[in-house]
Design a protein around this motif. Structure first.
Motif, PDB file in Angstrom:
ATOM      1  N   ALA A 156       0.967  -1.283  -0.237  1.00 18.80           N
ATOM      2  CA  ALA A 156       0.486  -0.068   0.026  1.00 18.80           C
ATOM      3  C   ALA A 156       0.644   0.916  -0.375  1.00 18.80           C
ATOM      4  N   VAL A 157       2.246   1.275   1.072  1.00 14.17           N
ATOM      5  CA  VAL A 157       2.779   2.638   1.009  1.00 14.17           C
ATOM      6  C   VAL A 157       3.343   2.047  -0.538  1.00 14.17           C
ATOM      7  N   GLU A 158       3.834   1.379  -0.962  1.00 15.08           N
ATOM      8  CA  GLU A 158       4.320   1.673  -2.184  1.00 15.08           C
ATOM      9  C   GLU A 158       3.953   2.421  -3.659  1.00 15.08           C
ATOM     10  N   GLU A 159       2.518   1.231  -3.594  1.00 12.00           N
ATOM     11  CA  GLU A 159       1.700   2.066  -4.872  1.00 12.00           C
ATOM     12  C   GLU A 159       0.733   3.679  -3.933  1.00 12.00           C
ATOM     13  N   SER A 160       0.974   4.216  -3.045  1.00 11.31           N
ATOM     14  CA  SER A 160       1.100   5.159  -2.434  1.00 11.31           C
ATOM     15  C   SER A 160       2.135   6.041  -3.353  1.00 11.31           C
ATOM     16  N   ARG A 161       3.036   6.012  -3.226  1.00  9.91           N
ATOM     17  CA  ARG A 161       4.034   6.757  -3.763  1.00  9.91           C
ATOM     18  C   ARG A 161       4.268   6.278  -5.105  1.00  9.91           C
ATOM     19  N   ARG A 162       3.677   5.420  -5.568  1.00  6.92           N
ATOM     20  CA  ARG A 162       4.117   5.608  -7.165  1.00  6.92           C
ATOM     21  C   ARG A 162       2.601   6.515  -7.387  1.00  6.92           C
ATOM     22  N   ALA A 163       1.720   6.221  -7.206  1.00  2.00           N
ATOM     23  CA  ALA A 163       0.412   7.911  -7.080  1.00  2.00           C
ATOM     24  C   ALA A 163       0.863   8.836  -7.113  1.00  2.00           C
ATOM     25  N   GLU A 164       2.040   8.925  -6.329  1.00  2.00           N
ATOM     26  CA  GLU A 164       2.754  10.196  -5.786  1.00  2.00           C
ATOM     27  C   GLU A 164       3.721  10.775  -6.321  1.00  2.00           C
ATOM     28  N   VAL A 165       4.554  10.027  -7.480  1.00  2.00           N
ATOM     29  CA  VAL A 165       5.585  10.173  -8.426  1.00  2.00           C
ATOM     30  C   VAL A 165       4.572  10.884 -10.450  1.00  2.00           C
ATOM     31  N   THR A 166       3.471   9.985  -9.605  1.00  2.00           N
ATOM     32  CA  THR A 166       2.827  10.532 -11.022  1.00  2.00           C
ATOM     33  C   THR A 166       2.343  11.622 -11.009  1.00  2.00           C
ATOM     34  N   ASN A 167       1.725  12.414 -10.384  1.00  2.00           N
ATOM     35  CA  ASN A 167       0.702  13.219 -10.109  1.00  2.00           C
ATOM     36  C   ASN A 167       2.129  14.465 -10.011  1.00  2.00           C
ATOM     37  N   ARG A 168       2.865  14.209  -9.464  1.00  2.00           N
ATOM     38  CA  ARG A 168       4.124  14.367  -9.093  1.00  2.00           C
ATOM     39  C   ARG A 168       5.042  15.534 -10.812  1.00  2.00           C
ATOM     40  N   LYS A 169       4.540  14.396 -11.240  1.00  2.00           N
ATOM     41  CA  LYS A 169       5.300  14.925 -12.633  1.00  2.00           C
ATOM     42  C   LYS A 169       4.265  15.052 -13.370  1.00  2.00           C
ATOM     43  N   GLN A 170       3.060  14.992 -13.631  1.00  2.00           N
ATOM     44  CA  GLN A 170       1.987  16.108 -13.963  1.00  2.00           C
ATOM     45  C   GLN A 170       1.806  17.406 -13.638  1.00  2.00           C
ATOM     46  N   GLU A 171       2.006  17.700 -12.733  1.00  2.00           N
ATOM     47  CA  GLU A 171       2.522  18.607 -11.913  1.00  2.00           C
ATOM     48  C   GLU A 171       3.654  19.553 -12.864  1.00  2.00           C
ATOM     49  N   LEU A 172       4.659  19.297 -12.549  1.00  2.00           N
ATOM     50  CA  LEU A 172       5.910  19.790 -13.228  1.00  2.00           C
ATOM     51  C   LEU A 172       6.123  19.538 -14.443  1.00  2.00           C
ATOM     52  N   GLU A 173       5.299  19.024 -15.334  1.00  2.00           N
ATOM     53  CA  GLU A 173       5.041  18.905 -16.882  1.00  2.00           C
ATOM     54  C   GLU A 173       4.055  20.311 -17.184  1.00  2.00           C
ATOM     55  N   SER A 175       4.074  23.242 -14.818  1.00  2.00           N
ATOM     56  CA  SER A 175       4.197  24.133 -14.214  1.00  2.00           C
ATOM     57  C   SER A 175       5.347  24.321 -15.684  1.00  2.00           C
ATOM     58  N   ALA A 176       6.341  22.925 -16.215  1.00  2.00           N
ATOM     59  CA  ALA A 176       7.122  23.976 -16.869  1.00  2.00           C
ATOM     60  C   ALA A 176       6.976  23.563 -18.113  1.00  2.00           C
ATOM     61  N   LYS A 178       4.585  26.351 -18.376  1.00  2.00           N
ATOM     62  CA  LYS A 178       3.843  27.600 -18.290  1.00  2.00           C
ATOM     63  C   LYS A 178       5.406  28.271 -18.045  1.00  2.00           C
ATOM     64  N   ALA A 179       6.504  28.074 -17.185  1.00  2.00           N
ATOM     65  CA  ALA A 179       7.503  28.382 -17.448  1.00  2.00           C
ATOM     66  C   ALA A 179       8.306  28.488 -18.726  1.00  2.00           C
ATOM     67  N   LEU A 180       7.895  27.703 -19.375  1.00  2.00           N
ATOM     68  CA  LEU A 180       8.884  27.261 -21.419  1.00  2.00           C
ATOM     69  C   LEU A 180       7.273  28.057 -22.155  1.00  2.00           C
ATOM     70  N   GLU A 181       6.374  29.063 -21.449  1.00  2.00           N
ATOM     71  CA  GLU A 181       5.987  29.753 -22.372  1.00  2.00           C
ATOM     72  C   GLU A 181       6.056  31.443 -22.361  1.00  2.00           C
ATOM     73  N   TYR A 182       6.638  31.660 -21.165  1.00  2.00           N
ATOM     74  CA  TYR A 182       6.900  32.980 -20.320  1.00  2.00           C
ATOM     75  C   TYR A 182       8.215  32.776 -20.683  1.00  2.00           C
ATOM     76  N   ALA A 183       9.292  31.736 -20.700  1.00  2.00           N
ATOM     77  CA  ALA A 183      10.948  32.117 -21.463  1.00  2.00           C
ATOM     78  C   ALA A 183      10.585  32.708 -22.631  1.00  2.00           C
ATOM     79  N   ASP A 210      10.702  29.083  -9.021  1.00  2.00           N
ATOM     80  CA  ASP A 210       9.650  30.432  -8.242  1.00  2.00           C
ATOM     81  C   ASP A 210       8.103  29.217  -7.718  1.00  2.00           C
ATOM     82  N   ASP A 211       8.535  28.573  -8.955  1.00  2.00           N
ATOM     83  CA  ASP A 211       6.944  28.465  -9.091  1.00  2.00           C
ATOM     84  C   ASP A 211       6.669  27.100  -8.139  1.00  2.00           C
TER      85      ASP A 211
END
Length: 320
Positions: A156-173, A175-176, A178-183, A210-211
């Motif tokens: 269960a911990v591993e599945e939670s971490r995997r979901a966190e990785v997936t969500n975090r990658k999506q958030e970073l993409e 943000s990336a 938006k930052a690229l559009e700005y540049a 900054d984001d």
């Protein structure tokens, strides 16, 4: 379209071809590129040199490197201090060495006493499930039940971490992009391709940083340090005494007029309400992160003019 033309198309008409190219290339396997090499650049670890086919790929490479850096804290690395993880690793080692049951477990360490540390991955749990009948036969009943409890817990911990990785990658993409559009919006395409790439990468990294600072509840502030402006990244916090969030010091109410005391109590009530909500959006802060309430915000909350708020505070300070 070439590199400059694609950027110009984005700037002039919003054509997203250049962004699509850059973000698609982020998934390229840059680590396996034969031209990738570490070179001396004056830093402790050295710099990286790589020769890529397209100019935009240098931006993609920079985004990939930044993403990998920001993802480190959510990767599947387990702290040895997690309760019962050592016991789980001990039981896995028994299955591996004592029972001689082969399973898909990648070893990353151990203590030298036939106890290995296995990476906690989906493959580990999937493969162990195939051997559960055999594992049950080898373990005493009480130990098998304990193993199954730990198995379920860490799966269960591993599945939670995997979901966190997936969500975090999506958030970073997101943000990336938006930052690229700005540049891209502000880059000067009259410059050389190399200068354009350098500007985009520097601007992108600054904007994404900054984001990330905002996402983590941090704030970047600037203060004068001699002839230069110094940048600080701080975590805003409310002082225990709300007086410090008003004028930066304790307030002796006994020396104030009745109207001034009521004003301070009203402002303190605003601060206490925001403190409970953890809302620092209407506050500035010092280089330690301690917040000061905005005069404009006080005026809005109390329904009075901002210049009157400033004058009230000035008169209060003079009495202290």
């Amino acid at each position: 379209m070439n590199f400059k033309q694609a950027i110009d198309a984005f700037k002039s008409s919003g054509d997203r071809t250049i962004i699509n190219y850059i973000m698609a290339a982020v998934e390229n396997d840059f680590m396996s590129d034969r031209t990738r090499d570490r070179v001396k650049d004056g830093t402790a670890s050295g710099g990286i040199r790589i020769e890529l086919e397209h100019d935009y790929e240098y931006v993609s490479y920079s985004i990939r490197a930044m993403r990998e850096l920001l993802m480190r804290h959510v990767e599947m690395e387990y702290d040895e201090e997690i309760p019962e993880l050592d016991n789980f690793q001990r039981l896995l080692s028994r299955i591996d060495y004592d029972f001689d049951i082969e399973f898909n477990g990648e070893i990353y360490g151990g203590n030298g006493d036939r106890i290995s540390y296995y990476k906690i991955t989906p493959e580990l749990f999937a493969d162990l499930e195939k051997h559960m009948d055999e594992i049950e036969e080898w373990f005493p009943d009480y130990e098998y039940r304990y193993f199954m409890r730990l198995f379920a817990r860490f799966k269960a911990v591993e599945e939670s971490r995997r979901a966190e990785v997936t969500n975090r990658k999506q958030e970073l993409e997101e943000s990336a992009v938006k930052a690229l559009e700005y540049a891209l919006k502000y880059v000067d395409i009259s410059k050389s391709e190399k200068e354009i790439v350098k500007y985009i990468n520097l601007t992108f990294k600054s904007k994404l940083a900054d984001d990330e600072i905002k996402r983590n509840g941090m704030r970047r502030i600037q203060r004068q340090a001699g002839i230069k402006r110094q940048s600080y990244v701080v975590k805003p916090y409310f002082p225990e005494d709300s007086d410090y969030a008003i004028i930066g010091r304790s307030i002796n109410l006994s020396v104030l007029t009745k109207g001034q005391r009521e004003f301070i109590r009203d402002v303190s009530a605003i601060i206490e309400e925001d403190k409970k909500a953890g809302d620092t959006s209407n506050y500035s802060c010092d280089i330690d992160g301690e917040v000061i309430i905005s005069r404009k915000y006080i005026a809005e909350k109390l329904g009075i003019r901002e210049d009157l708020v400033r004058k009230k505070l000035e008169r209060i300070k003079k009495k202290l």
